[in-house]
Design a protein around this motif. Structure first.
Motif, short mmCIF file in Angstrom:
data_model
loop_
_atom_site.label_atom_id
_atom_site.label_comp_id
_atom_site.label_asym_id
_atom_site.label_seq_id
_atom_site.Cartn_x
_atom_site.Cartn_y
_atom_site.Cartn_z
N PRO A 95 -21.55 37.19 -85.45
CA PRO A 95 -20.69 36.64 -84.40
C PRO A 95 -20.24 35.20 -84.60
O PRO A 95 -19.40 34.72 -83.86
CB PRO A 95 -21.56 36.77 -83.15
N SER A 118 -14.37 39.14 -83.65
CA SER A 118 -15.23 38.16 -84.31
C SER A 118 -14.38 37.02 -84.89
O SER A 118 -13.30 37.28 -85.42
CB SER A 118 -16.01 38.86 -85.42
N PRO A 119 -14.83 35.80 -84.82
CA PRO A 119 -16.11 35.37 -84.27
C PRO A 119 -16.04 35.21 -82.75
O PRO A 119 -15.03 34.74 -82.22
CB PRO A 119 -16.34 34.03 -84.95
N CYS A 133 -22.06 40.58 -76.69
CA CYS A 133 -21.23 41.42 -77.55
C CYS A 133 -20.43 42.38 -76.68
O CYS A 133 -21.00 43.08 -75.84
CB CYS A 133 -22.11 42.20 -78.53
N CYS A 140 -20.59 43.72 -85.50
CA CYS A 140 -20.26 42.83 -86.63
C CYS A 140 -21.40 42.73 -87.62
O CYS A 140 -21.17 42.52 -88.81
CB CYS A 140 -19.82 41.46 -86.13
#
Length: 159
Positions: A95, A118-119, A133, A140
Motif C-alpha cells: 500500500p 495503490s498506493p 484496504c 496489493c
C-alpha cells in the motif's frame, strides 16, 4: 496499520525454503518486538529452519544485516538499514508509494502490483484505524506470488 505492509508469513516461509534448497542460503528472520509471533510462525512453517533474530539492539541488528548478501523485506525501517549498509535489497511493496520510500540506489529491486487503488498509504493517513484496504484483503500484497519474488531473487543472485 503497519500489518498492512506485511507480505504473508506463509509466503516468506516458502521463499526461505526455496532459497535454502536452491542456493544453500542461510535465512535470518528479522522483525520488531511486536512481531515475535510472526517470526515464530515463519520458523514453524519452514522445513529448513531459519535463524530468528530476537532481543538485539538496533546496532546489533544493523551489524547482522551488513553481513547479508541479500535482504528480502517488506517496506520497513530495516529495509532502509540494509540499503544504507550497501546490501542488495529486494523490497516487497503493497500500500505504500515506492516513489517516496523505495530503496535508493543501484542494485535494489521493488516488487509491487500497482493496482489502481495503490498506493493508498500516505503520510496523511498513517495511524491506527486510518489506513483501510478497500478490498478488505490487502490485494496489493496478496497478489505477489512466491514464484514472482523467487524469480527476482534469481536475477539478483545471477547478476
Amino acid at each position: 496499520g503497519m500489518y498492512l505492509k506485511r507480505w504473508e508469513a506463509e509466503k516468506f516461509a516458502e521463499l526461505g525454503d526455496r532459497l535454502t534448497e536452491k542456493y544453500n542460503a542461510k535465512v535470518l528472520v528479522f522483525g520488531g518486538n511486536d512481531e515475535v509471533s510472526l517470526k515464530k510462525k515463519i520458523y514453524s512453517l519452514m522445513k529448513n529452519k531459519p535463524v530468528v533474530v530476537d532481543n538485539l539492539s538496533i546496532g546489533k541488528v544493523s551489524g547482522l544485516i551488513k553481513r547479508c548478501n541479500l535482504f528480502i523485506t517488506n517496506d520497513s525501517g530495516l529495509m532502509h538499514i540494509a540499503v544504507a549498509s550497501n546490501v542488495k535489497t529486494l523490497a516487497i511493496f503493497g500500500p505504500t508509494d515506492p516513489s517516496r520510500t523505495a530503496p535508493y540506489g543501484k542494485g535494489h529491486i521493488v516488487i509491487r502490483k500497482g493496482l489502481p487503488c495503490s498506493p493508498c498509504w500516505s503520510i496523511y493517513n498513517v495511524g491506527v484505524g486510518k489506513v483501510k484496504c478497500i478490498h478488505q484483503t490487502n490485494e496489493c500484497l496478496k497478489n505477489i506470488s512466491v514464484e514472482e519474488v523467487f524469480q527476482k531473487v534469481k536475477e539478483m543472485v545471477e547478476r
